[in-house]
Design an enzyme around this catalytic site. Sequence first.
Site, PDB file in Angstrom:
ATOM      1  N   LYS A 223       0.825  -1.217   0.000  1.00 46.81           N
ATOM      2  CA  LYS A 223       0.000   0.000   0.000  1.00 46.81           C
ATOM      3  C   LYS A 223       0.852   1.258   0.000  1.00 46.81           C
ATOM      4  CE  LYS A 223      -4.125  -2.134   1.599  1.00 46.81           C
ATOM      5  NZ  LYS A 223      -5.038  -2.467   2.652  1.00 46.81           N
TER       6      LYS A 223
ATOM      7  N   LYS B 119      -5.288 -10.841  -5.204  1.00 47.43           N
ATOM      8  CA  LYS B 119      -6.427 -11.011  -4.295  1.00 47.43           C
ATOM      9  C   LYS B 119      -7.626 -10.187  -4.779  1.00 47.43           C
ATOM     10  CE  LYS B 119      -6.690  -8.460  -0.624  1.00 47.43           C
ATOM     11  NZ  LYS B 119      -6.475  -7.756   0.647  1.00 47.43           N
TER      12      LYS B 119
ATOM     13  N   LYS C 186     -11.494  -5.079  -2.053  1.00 40.92           N
ATOM     14  CA  LYS C 186     -12.591  -4.127  -2.187  1.00 40.92           C
ATOM     15  C   LYS C 186     -12.146  -2.748  -2.656  1.00 40.92           C
ATOM     16  CE  LYS C 186     -13.178  -4.182   2.793  1.00 40.92           C
ATOM     17  NZ  LYS C 186     -11.877  -3.851   3.376  1.00 40.92           N
TER      18      LYS C 186
HETATM   19  P1  TYM Z   1     -10.164  -6.107   5.351  1.00 42.69           P
HETATM   20  O1  TYM Z   1     -11.194  -5.066   5.632  1.00 42.69           O
HETATM   21  O2  TYM Z   1      -9.223  -5.885   4.237  1.00 42.69           O
HETATM   22  O3  TYM Z   1     -10.868  -7.496   5.110  1.00 42.69           O
HETATM   23  C1  TYM Z   1     -11.869  -7.987   5.983  1.00 42.69           C
HETATM   24  C2  TYM Z   1     -11.760  -9.485   6.072  1.00 42.69           C
HETATM   25  O4  TYM Z   1     -11.952 -10.084   4.794  1.00 42.69           O
HETATM   26  C3  TYM Z   1     -10.853 -10.938   4.506  1.00 42.69           C
HETATM   27  N1  TYM Z   1     -10.598 -10.873   3.059  1.00 42.69           N
HETATM   28  C4  TYM Z   1     -10.521 -11.928   2.247  1.00 42.69           C
HETATM   29  N2  TYM Z   1     -10.632 -13.254   2.489  1.00 42.69           N
HETATM   30  C5  TYM Z   1     -10.501 -14.079   1.432  1.00 42.69           C
HETATM   31  N3  TYM Z   1     -10.269 -13.653   0.167  1.00 42.69           N
HETATM   32  C6  TYM Z   1     -10.142 -12.340  -0.113  1.00 42.69           C
HETATM   33  N4  TYM Z   1      -9.935 -11.931  -1.358  1.00 42.69           N
HETATM   34  C7  TYM Z   1     -10.273 -11.422   0.959  1.00 42.69           C
HETATM   35  N5  TYM Z   1     -10.206 -10.065   1.029  1.00 42.69           N
HETATM   36  C8  TYM Z   1     -10.399  -9.750   2.326  1.00 42.69           C
HETATM   37  C9  TYM Z   1      -9.689 -10.383   5.293  1.00 42.69           C
HETATM   38  O5  TYM Z   1      -8.690 -11.344   5.506  1.00 42.69           O
HETATM   39  C10 TYM Z   1     -10.385  -9.963   6.570  1.00 42.69           C
HETATM   40  O6  TYM Z   1     -10.559 -11.063   7.430  1.00 42.69           O
HETATM   41  N6  TYM Z   1      -6.797  -5.235   8.913  1.00 42.69           N
HETATM   42  C11 TYM Z   1      -8.070  -5.870   8.617  1.00 42.69           C
HETATM   43  C12 TYM Z   1      -9.199  -5.359   9.473  1.00 42.69           C
HETATM   44  C13 TYM Z   1      -8.947  -5.423  10.938  1.00 42.69           C
HETATM   45  C14 TYM Z   1      -9.029  -6.571  11.743  1.00 42.69           C
HETATM   46  C15 TYM Z   1      -8.734  -6.134  13.061  1.00 42.69           C
HETATM   47  C16 TYM Z   1      -9.323  -7.911  11.474  1.00 42.69           C
HETATM   48  C17 TYM Z   1      -8.613  -4.378  11.736  1.00 42.69           C
HETATM   49  N7  TYM Z   1      -8.502  -4.792  13.005  1.00 42.69           N
HETATM   50  C18 TYM Z   1      -8.721  -7.023  14.132  1.00 42.69           C
HETATM   51  C19 TYM Z   1      -9.303  -8.804  12.567  1.00 42.69           C
HETATM   52  C20 TYM Z   1      -9.009  -8.369  13.846  1.00 42.69           C
HETATM   53  C21 TYM Z   1      -8.413  -5.611   7.173  1.00 42.69           C
HETATM   54  O7  TYM Z   1      -7.933  -4.705   6.588  1.00 42.69           O
HETATM   55  O8  TYM Z   1      -9.368  -6.449   6.680  1.00 42.69           O
END
Ligand code: TYM
Length: 332
Positions: free
Chosen positions: A112, A197, A200
């Site tokens: 990023k 991947k 979003k």
């Molecule tokens: P984020 O918002 O990018 O994604 C949310 C969740 O979706 C999963 N995910 C995917 N799983 C499978 N295939 C994909 N293409 C895919 N894209 C996204 C991510 O692994 C995630 O579980 N840093 C985190 C958010 C966060 C968080 C936390 C998560 C902040 N604090 C504490 C757990 C615990 C994030 O950016 O997820």
Amino acid sequence: MTRIFSGIKPTGHLTLGNYLGAVRQWVEAGQYEAESLFCVVDLHALTVEHDPARLRRLSRQVATLFLASGLDPERCTLFVQSHVSEHTRLAYLMECTATDGELRRMIQYKEKAAKAQASGDGVRLSLLTYPALMAADILAYDTDEVPVGEDQRQHVELTRDLAVRFNQRYGHTFTVPKVTLPTVAARVMDLQDPRSKMGKSHDSAAGIVYLLDEPGVITKKVMRAVTDSGDGGVAYDRDARPGVANLLDVLAACTGGDPAALADGYQGYGALKRDVAEAVVELLRPVRERHAALAADPAEVERVLRAGAARARALAAPVVDRAYEAIGLLAP
Ligand code: TYM
């Protein structure tokens, strides 16, 4: 009882990857077998360029989709990160526990930061410190398990390291959490670029299935998915045939099968794509329908989030107070 915490940052419309990698695990296991908290981690959305009005819209939408996906506010705690100030209070202690080198090694930071630099925007300092805030999100609740997709594994592993280090230095303070990944579809790939991947915040929507896409749109995206030119039928090979392997993973996740075994049932890509499209449309149909009903009553979603924040605060405050004391700060 096992304590589960997980979150999604409102940086874009939720995708099939978010659903299969995270939300569905939460709905299936999280809220029945454990005491769970699921969070719209809005502060994390400020680590890259953002538009305030869009962030507000997306935060409400993510919360509404939590409910539409089947998370029951009577059984789990649903809330918005910025409503519970314990997260940022604890994040500072995590910044005093992590090292600069550790944070710079994070894959998501490198990717990023490179993107922000290339587009001429500066790299926000919070992008570097992001995993310290994420560790705080998790550790503030004495979390045992963190159900996420594969791309978040490294951040949860860092969280474990920080918890262990803090406990060693200052006495036992935090529960050391473990990551849990779905058995299939832990990393759903972009339909147009199956080596990346499905994310979003990607620029092109053609390879991304959004949770709120209409059935016709989902079908079109799946039917146009990039497959591989390999001949000799359909085979499950993530390295050599990532496009087909991704479709098989998605089908397996939707229907409960095994991706390699499912491959044997197909002679060609056309039939596979038709089945994937149908399975995804049926999986997401109830989510989209419930979302439409819930979006018509935003006051109810707000009520759920307010109650969730109060519960979350009550759980996090004693843990964060404990950490402040352990590290040597005087009680106020
Ligand atoms: P984020 O918002 O990018 O994604 C949310 C969740 O979706 C999963 N995910 C995917 N799983 C499978 N295939 C994909 N293409 C895919 N894209 C996204 C991510 O692994 C995630 O579980 N840093 C985190 C958010 C966060 C968080 C936390 C998560 C902040 N604090 C504490 C757990 C615990 C994030 O950016 O997820």
